[in-house]
Scaffold this motif. Sequence first.
Motif, mmCIF file in Angstrom:
data_model
loop_
_atom_site.group_PDB
_atom_site.id
_atom_site.type_symbol
_atom_site.label_atom_id
_atom_site.label_comp_id
_atom_site.label_asym_id
_atom_site.label_seq_id
_atom_site.Cartn_x
_atom_site.Cartn_y
_atom_site.Cartn_z
ATOM 1 N N CYS A 18 0.828 -1.207 0.000
ATOM 2 C CA CYS A 18 0.000 0.000 0.000
ATOM 3 C C CYS A 18 0.862 1.257 0.000
ATOM 4 O O CYS A 18 0.550 2.223 -0.691
ATOM 5 N N LEU A 19 1.938 1.259 0.765
ATOM 6 C CA LEU A 19 2.831 2.417 0.782
ATOM 7 C C LEU A 19 3.491 2.631 -0.580
ATOM 8 O O LEU A 19 3.684 3.760 -1.013
ATOM 9 N N ASP A 20 3.852 1.555 -1.234
ATOM 10 C CA ASP A 20 4.546 1.622 -2.516
ATOM 11 C C ASP A 20 3.606 1.804 -3.705
ATOM 12 O O ASP A 20 4.060 2.092 -4.811
ATOM 13 N N LEU A 21 2.306 1.646 -3.482
ATOM 14 C CA LEU A 21 1.355 1.591 -4.581
ATOM 15 C C LEU A 21 1.381 2.799 -5.515
ATOM 16 O O LEU A 21 1.398 2.612 -6.738
ATOM 17 N N PRO A 22 1.408 4.042 -5.037
ATOM 18 C CA PRO A 22 1.455 5.158 -5.990
ATOM 19 C C PRO A 22 2.675 5.096 -6.924
ATOM 20 O O PRO A 22 2.549 5.317 -8.133
ATOM 21 N N ASP A 23 3.840 4.775 -6.378
ATOM 22 C CA ASP A 23 5.039 4.674 -7.201
ATOM 23 C C ASP A 23 4.971 3.477 -8.142
ATOM 24 O O ASP A 23 5.394 3.556 -9.301
ATOM 25 N N LEU A 24 4.430 2.371 -7.661
ATOM 26 C CA LEU A 24 4.306 1.183 -8.497
ATOM 27 C C LEU A 24 3.324 1.437 -9.644
ATOM 28 O O LEU A 24 3.577 1.055 -10.790
ATOM 29 N N ARG A 25 2.211 2.115 -9.354
ATOM 30 C CA ARG A 25 1.258 2.466 -10.419
ATOM 31 C C ARG A 25 1.908 3.355 -11.474
ATOM 32 O O ARG A 25 1.687 3.166 -12.673
ATOM 33 N N ALA A 26 2.702 4.329 -11.033
ATOM 34 C CA ALA A 26 3.377 5.218 -11.982
ATOM 35 C C ALA A 26 4.368 4.444 -12.840
ATOM 36 O O ALA A 26 4.469 4.678 -14.049
ATOM 37 N N GLU A 27 5.079 3.524 -12.214
ATOM 38 C CA GLU A 27 6.051 2.716 -12.950
ATOM 39 C C GLU A 27 5.350 1.823 -13.970
ATOM 40 O O GLU A 27 5.761 1.722 -15.126
ATOM 41 N N VAL A 28 4.262 1.185 -13.560
ATOM 42 C CA VAL A 28 3.526 0.272 -14.436
ATOM 43 C C VAL A 28 2.846 1.034 -15.576
ATOM 44 O O VAL A 28 2.682 0.508 -16.671
ATOM 45 N N ALA A 29 2.476 2.297 -15.341
ATOM 46 C CA ALA A 29 1.831 3.097 -16.387
ATOM 47 C C ALA A 29 2.725 3.245 -17.612
ATOM 48 O O ALA A 29 2.228 3.458 -18.727
ATOM 49 N N ARG A 30 4.016 3.108 -17.432
ATOM 50 C CA ARG A 30 4.956 3.232 -18.547
ATOM 51 C C ARG A 30 5.197 1.887 -19.246
ATOM 52 O O ARG A 30 5.960 1.823 -20.201
ATOM 53 N N LEU A 31 4.566 0.823 -18.742
ATOM 54 C CA LEU A 31 4.791 -0.516 -19.286
ATOM 55 C C LEU A 31 3.593 -0.978 -20.102
ATOM 56 O O LEU A 31 2.621 -0.255 -20.275
ATOM 57 N N ASP A 32 3.642 -2.217 -20.564
ATOM 58 C CA ASP A 32 2.579 -2.749 -21.414
ATOM 59 C C ASP A 32 1.327 -3.131 -20.630
ATOM 60 O O ASP A 32 1.314 -3.154 -19.408
ATOM 61 N N GLU A 33 0.273 -3.451 -21.371
ATOM 62 C CA GLU A 33 -1.030 -3.788 -20.775
ATOM 63 C C GLU A 33 -0.967 -5.028 -19.888
ATOM 64 O O GLU A 33 -1.742 -5.160 -18.953
ATOM 65 N N THR A 34 -0.062 -5.938 -20.179
ATOM 66 C CA THR A 34 0.068 -7.143 -19.359
ATOM 67 C C THR A 34 0.403 -6.766 -17.920
ATOM 68 O O THR A 34 -0.199 -7.277 -16.977
ATOM 69 N N LYS A 35 1.348 -5.849 -17.745
ATOM 70 C CA LYS A 35 1.734 -5.418 -16.395
ATOM 71 C C LYS A 35 0.595 -4.667 -15.712
ATOM 72 O O LYS A 35 0.400 -4.799 -14.509
ATOM 73 N N HIS A 36 -0.170 -3.901 -16.471
ATOM 74 C CA HIS A 36 -1.330 -3.204 -15.890
ATOM 75 C C HIS A 36 -2.298 -4.227 -15.302
ATOM 76 O O HIS A 36 -2.781 -4.061 -14.184
ATOM 77 N N GLY A 37 -2.580 -5.269 -16.081
ATOM 78 C CA GLY A 37 -3.498 -6.313 -15.623
ATOM 79 C C GLY A 37 -2.971 -7.056 -14.406
ATOM 80 O O GLY A 37 -3.730 -7.408 -13.506
ATOM 81 N N GLN A 38 -1.671 -7.296 -14.385
ATOM 82 C CA GLN A 38 -1.074 -7.992 -13.250
ATOM 83 C C GLN A 38 -1.175 -7.152 -11.981
ATOM 84 O O GLN A 38 -1.515 -7.667 -10.908
ATOM 85 N N LEU A 39 -0.907 -5.855 -12.105
ATOM 86 C CA LEU A 39 -1.023 -4.990 -10.928
ATOM 87 C C LEU A 39 -2.476 -4.909 -10.466
ATOM 88 O O LEU A 39 -2.748 -4.967 -9.262
ATOM 89 N N THR A 40 -3.401 -4.830 -11.385
ATOM 90 C CA THR A 40 -4.824 -4.803 -11.033
ATOM 91 C C THR A 40 -5.211 -6.073 -10.287
ATOM 92 O O THR A 40 -5.956 -6.021 -9.297
ATOM 93 N N ARG A 41 -4.695 -7.206 -10.736
ATOM 94 C CA ARG A 41 -4.991 -8.483 -10.068
ATOM 95 C C ARG A 41 -4.458 -8.482 -8.631
ATOM 96 O O ARG A 41 -5.127 -8.937 -7.708
ATOM 97 N N ILE A 42 -3.247 -7.951 -8.438
ATOM 98 C CA ILE A 42 -2.664 -7.887 -7.092
ATOM 99 C C ILE A 42 -3.468 -6.934 -6.215
ATOM 100 O O ILE A 42 -3.764 -7.242 -5.054
#
Length: 116
Positions: A13-37
Amino acid sequence: MDDAERQVVARFCLDLPDLRAEVARLDETKHGQLTRIERAAAEGRPISGLLTRYFGIDPATGNRSLHGGLPGAGTGRAHEELFGCPQGHCSREERPVPAGPVPRCRLTDSAMKRLR
């Protein structure tokens, strides 16, 4: 959920804003994986295995922790107030800034529960 997993969710939860920003620069697969987590964490299910599998984060050591900063830098924190996870799914506790808003869960965006 055991204490170790609750700590993993708190760190996530603490890392989530930074992780979301990092994943936003990646492909849709990573977006889906983060959403699942995020969904699993919000439902109170373990996420350690998913963090390791999808992002190479070792929850036992926290070697991928994205938050941090210089000690003493930034705003102060109220000592009298303490808030915790609104659903009790993680061990995150947060002290708000003096006269500031109630902290919010970074996973569900709901107000955190007052512990004291």
